[in-house]
Design a protein around this motif. Structure first.
Motif, PDB file in Angstrom:
ATOM      1  N   HIS A  74      -4.953   2.542 -17.889  1.00  0.00           N
ATOM      2  CA  HIS A  74      -3.433   1.993 -17.518  1.00  0.00           C
ATOM      3  C   HIS A  74      -3.130   1.331 -18.972  1.00  0.00           C
ATOM      4  O   HIS A  74      -1.990   1.199 -19.041  1.00  0.00           O
TER       5      HIS A  74
ATOM      6  N   SER B 100      -7.636  -7.512 -13.565  1.00  0.00           N
ATOM      7  CA  SER B 100      -8.100  -6.826 -12.544  1.00  0.00           C
ATOM      8  C   SER B 100      -7.286  -6.341 -11.444  1.00  0.00           C
ATOM      9  O   SER B 100      -7.487  -5.599 -10.654  1.00  0.00           O
ATOM     10  N   VAL B 101      -6.071  -7.040 -11.309  1.00  0.00           N
ATOM     11  CA  VAL B 101      -5.031  -6.668 -10.634  1.00  0.00           C
ATOM     12  C   VAL B 101      -4.634  -4.967 -10.805  1.00  0.00           C
ATOM     13  O   VAL B 101      -4.469  -4.216 -10.024  1.00  0.00           O
TER      14      VAL B 101
ATOM     15  N   LYS C 155      -6.353  -2.967 -12.338  1.00  0.00           N
ATOM     16  CA  LYS C 155      -7.465  -1.920 -11.867  1.00  0.00           C
ATOM     17  C   LYS C 155      -7.415  -1.688 -10.377  1.00  0.00           C
ATOM     18  O   LYS C 155      -7.763  -0.722  -9.786  1.00  0.00           O
ATOM     19  N   ARG C 156      -7.183  -2.805  -9.569  1.00  0.00           N
ATOM     20  CA  ARG C 156      -7.060  -2.630  -8.328  1.00  0.00           C
ATOM     21  C   ARG C 156      -5.908  -1.570  -7.832  1.00  0.00           C
ATOM     22  O   ARG C 156      -6.022  -0.948  -6.914  1.00  0.00           O
ATOM     23  N   LEU C 157      -4.673  -1.748  -8.499  1.00  0.00           N
ATOM     24  CA  LEU C 157      -3.546  -1.180  -8.124  1.00  0.00           C
ATOM     25  C   LEU C 157      -3.645   0.382  -8.644  1.00  0.00           C
ATOM     26  O   LEU C 157      -2.984   1.395  -8.115  1.00  0.00           O
ATOM     27  N   SER C 158      -4.398   0.506  -9.718  1.00  0.00           N
ATOM     28  CA  SER C 158      -4.604   1.773 -10.220  1.00  0.00           C
ATOM     29  C   SER C 158      -5.930   2.289 -10.567  1.00  0.00           C
ATOM     30  O   SER C 158      -6.345   2.439 -11.630  1.00  0.00           O
ATOM     31  N   PRO C 159      -6.778   2.155  -9.369  1.00  0.00           N
ATOM     32  CA  PRO C 159      -8.388   2.604  -9.666  1.00  0.00           C
ATOM     33  C   PRO C 159      -8.604   3.768 -10.431  1.00  0.00           C
ATOM     34  O   PRO C 159      -7.895   5.032 -10.198  1.00  0.00           O
TER      35      PRO C 159
ATOM     36  N   GLU D  47       0.879  -1.175  -0.064  1.00  0.00           N
ATOM     37  CA  GLU D  47      -0.272  -0.090  -0.190  1.00  0.00           C
ATOM     38  C   GLU D  47       0.898   1.341  -0.145  1.00  0.00           C
ATOM     39  O   GLU D  47       1.898   1.378   0.658  1.00  0.00           O
TER      40      GLU D  47
END
Length: 265
Positions: free
Chosen positions: A82, A71-72, A74-78, A15
Motif C-alpha cells: 500500500h 496495522s489498519v 494492512k488489515r484493510l488491504s492484506p 466489509e
C-alpha cells in the motif's frame, strides 16, 4: 505532512469495501476521478512528495482523509504494497452537490432525500432504492462519518444507486440553506422529538426530506437548519423505526400529496 487539513474521523470501511492502494495508483485516482474516492487512509509517519501531493488533491476535491496506524492499512488491504496510502473507492461517481443544483427542475414538484450521517450500508442502499421509486431527483450524502456507496449499497439498492444522482456534500446544514434560499426548496426533517406529525399537513412540493443517523437521529445543527420537523406517529412499545423504514414513509407521504394535488382532490 505538515500544514494539512484536519484529519477526518469516523468508522473504518465496512466489509466488502473496494480499495485502490499504492502511491501512483492513488495519485492517479485523485487526479483523474476524485469523485470516485470516498476517503483516503494515510499511514502514520508516511511522508514524501507523493503523500503531500495526495493531501493537496484531497483539499482541492474536498475528499476526506484519516491518518491511521499502519496495522489498519494492512488489515484493510492484506498482502498488498500500500506504500502508506489506501483509498476507498466507489463503484459510482459521486457528483459534487453545488455543481448539480442548476440541473434541478426550476418549477413543479421536486423531491430530494438528504441523509444525515447514516452509518449502515444496508440502510443507505434501502433508502436510495426507495428514493428512486418515490420519484426523488437526487440523494445528498455527507462525505464524513457516513456510509458511502460501496458494493453493498449498490446491491441493496437494486441498481438504483447507479441511476439516481448521488450528490456529495461537505456541510449538510450549509447545503440545506443553499437549497432553500436559492432554489426554492423547503427542508423537512424527520425527528421523533418534533411537535407536528408527518400527516398534519401536506409536505411541500419542492421538498428536501432529511433523515438522521441510526440511534441519534438528526444532528443538532442539521435539525436547527431544517425549515420544518415532523414525527411519524407510533404505537406499541418499540418506540422507534428503522431509519430506512422511516425514510420510506416520508418519501411516499410526499408522493401521496403530489398525486392528490395533481388529481385536484
Amino acid at each position: 505532512m505538515s500544514d494539512r487539513p484536519r484529519e477526518a474521523q469516523g468508522p473504518l470501511p465496512p466489509e466488502g469495501a473496494d480499495f485502490c492502494w499504492g502511491r501512483h495508483p492513488v495519485l492517479t485516482l485523485l487526479e483523474e476521478t476524485p469523485q470516485r474516492c470516498l476517503k483516503l487512509y494515510v499511514a502514520k509517519g508516511a511522508a514524501g512528495e507523493a503523500v503531500s501531493r495526495a493531501l493537496d488533491l484531497c483539499r482541492e476535491a474536498s475528499v476526506s482523509f484519516q491518518v491511521v496506524d499502519v496495522s489498519v492499512l494492512k488489515r484493510l488491504s492484506p498482502g498488498v504494497n500500500h506504500q502508506g496510502l489506501l483509498a476507498q473507492v466507489s463503484s459510482v461517481a459521486l457528483i459534487p452537490c453545488e455543481s448539480y443544483l442548476d440541473r434541478l427542475p426550476s418549477k413543479g414538484p421536486v423531491l430530494i432525500l438528504a441523509v444525515d450521517h447514516v452509518q449502515d450500508p444496508q440502510n443507505l442502499g434501502s433508502m436510495i432504492r426507495s428514493a428512486e421509486v418515490a420519484g426523488a431527483e437526487a440523494v445528498l450524502l455527507p462525505m464524513r462519518r457516513s456510509a458511502l456507496p460501496t458494493g453493498t449499497v449498490m446491491k441493496v439498492s437494486a441498481g438504483a444507486a447507479l441511476r439516481l444522482p448521488l450528490l456529495s456534500v461537505t456541510n449538510l446544514s450549509r447545503t440545506l440553506k443553499l437549497l432553500t434560499q436559492d432554489h426554492g426548496f423547503w427542508s423537512v426533517g424527520l425527528d421523533h422529538r418534533a411537535d407536528r406529525t408527518l400527516w398534519q399537513e401536506p409536505l411541500p412540493e419542492r421538498c428536501v426530506l432529511v433523515v438522521g443517523s441510526e440511534g441519534t437521529g438528526l444532528s443538532p445543527l442539521v435539525a436547527k437548519g431544517c425549515d420544518d420537523r415532523r414525527r411519524i406517529p407510533m404505537h406499541g412499545g418499540t418506540g422507534s423505526l428503522n431509519v430506512a423504514v422511516a425514510a420510506s414513509i416520508g418519501l411516499f407521504e410526499w408522493l401521496r400529496g403530489v398525486d392528490k394535488s395533481s388529481e385536484g382532490l
